[in-house]
Design a protein around this motif. Structure first.
Motif: not given
Length: 403
Positions: A63-77, A104-113
């Motif tokens: 048994v360990t503490p539950a893990l923590i992902d402290c750096h993500t960008h998972i909101v994107h188009g 910049v290319s992900t910015v375009k996709a995220t704006r359009e989603t």
């Protein structure tokens, strides 16, 4: 399950800050009550009142503490598989960005989603992390680079915690890239900082982040963002020294940042500054691997100066399409020579510190009852496996996830 329970027949990697690395207790018991840890210790030392609690047999598992992902960008188009091909054909990360790709290319996709579609995609990514025993994730904005889309991303990040059993810390990353055709200084003053103020007023921001690099923003521009954050009472962190050393880590330390992230080109002096400020160095092997970087973070300097090191996925569509914290741990060990104990501390105790949390990341009385139960015999197996997920059960707030 009852709000009070005694977990028995287990080994506990407490991850308390001790010389033993894992803080491992064999023949352990863990008492949980109302979503918190009440007691941890060897089962034969269990207080009489705790021994009366209902029990749950963990079958000898770790048994360990539950893990923590402290750096993500998972909101994107969208995705950037085409740029993956470009890099394999010889283009550098910087060349891709300067050619109009990259962020910049992900910015375009995220704006359009739409907000709804962004949330649906983000939940799939969050589910992948949850399946590996993660109970806290950090989610950044930064693919909007305009007022409305940055706010949309932060609303989606907040909605993840309502839709799933997961803690979410949001980071405003308006200073992620200069929008196409824009002037960097004008963007910071006219778009980024005003949007930060709106996001704060709407309760959407926990931390303020930025990308301090030659292809993004310099230290003077980031200083203005950090000063705005300080005026709002918000902590800061910084993408620093990923591709070169332009003083970002020193700036982060000056502002007592929660963390400086990437830090491949950080110096010994930078490590000393982080140690003085108490800032965490967040190690991101997924980006190092994906862009085929050759300059490794100064791990020896971080050890020498006592800098806390966290490990995270940096899950993003371009430079680190990595959806596994366990694989990030393995890569940190294999590529950067972290020890398995450092890697596990990096996704528990130090990751909590990198997000400003003191109520998680260790197995100790008073901590959140966010736990991971593993089908392994030793903690080192969590970093040893490549593409292996040995999670047996995850507990969130003292309750097991549904099967």
């Amino acid at each position: 399950m009852s709000d009070s329970v005694l977990l028995t027949h287990l080994k506990a990697a407490t991850m308390v800050d001790t010389a033993s690395g894992y803080g491992l207790i064999k023949d352990a018991g863990i008492a949980l009550e109302q979503g918190q840890i009440r007691w941890v210790g060897q089962i034969h030392d269990c207080p009489a009142e705790i021994a009366k609690l209902p029990t749950h047999d963990c079958g000898g598992r770790l048994v360990t503490p539950a893990l923590i992902d402290c750096h993500t960008h998972i909101v994107h188009g969208g995705n950037r598989a085409q740029e993956f091909e470009m890099r394999l054909e010889g283009a550098s990360y910087e060349e891709v960005a300067r050619a109009g790709g990259g962020i910049v290319s992900t910015v375009k996709a995220t704006r359009e989603t739409s907000e709804e579609d962004l949330l649906e995609a983000t939940l799939r990514r969050a589910d992948a992390l949850i399946s590996e025993g993660v109970a806290t994730i950090e989610i950044k904005s930064g693919y909007g680079l305009d007022h409305d889309t940055e706010l949309k991303m932060l609303r989606v990040a907040r909605a993840v915690a309502s839709a799933r059993p997961i803690n979410v810390s949001t980071s405003f990353l308006g200073a992620h890239a200069v929008p196409a055709g824009a002037d960097a200084d004008s963007y910071i003053d006219d778009i980024c900082i005003p949007t930060l103020k709106t996001a704060h007023a709407e309760g959407l921001v926990d931390v303020v982040d930025g990308f301090c690099e030659g292809i993004a923003f310099d230290t003077a521009q980031m200083r203005r963002v950090f000063e705005a954050a300080r005026a709002l009472g918000l902590p800061v962190k910084l993408h620093a020294e990923q591709l070169s050393n332009i003083g970002g880590t020193a700036l982060a330390a000056e502002f007592d940042a929660l963390s400086a992230d990437h830090v491949e080109y950080a110096s010994d002096a930078d490590a000393e500054a982080l140690a003085r400020s108490g800032s965490v160095a967040v190690i991101l092997p997924g980006a190092f691997y994906a862009i085929r970087e050759e300059q490794a973070p100064p791990i020896a300097a971080f050890r020498k100066h006592g800098v806390h090191m966290a490990v995270a996925t940096d899950w993003n569509p371009g430079s680190s399409p990595l959806g596994s914290v366990l694989l990030a741990m393995n890569m940190a060990c294999t590529l950067f020579r972290l020890t398995p104990a450092e890697a596990l501390a990096g996704t528990t105790r130090s990751a909590a510190r990198a997000l400003g949390f003191s109520d998680r990341g260790t197995l100790a009385a008073g901590q959140r009852a966010d736990l991971a139960i593993w089908d392994v015999t030793s903690p080192a197996e969590l970093s040893y496996g490549i593409g292996i997920n040995p999670l047996h059960k995850r507990m969130f707030g003292g309750q097991f996830d549904a099967d």
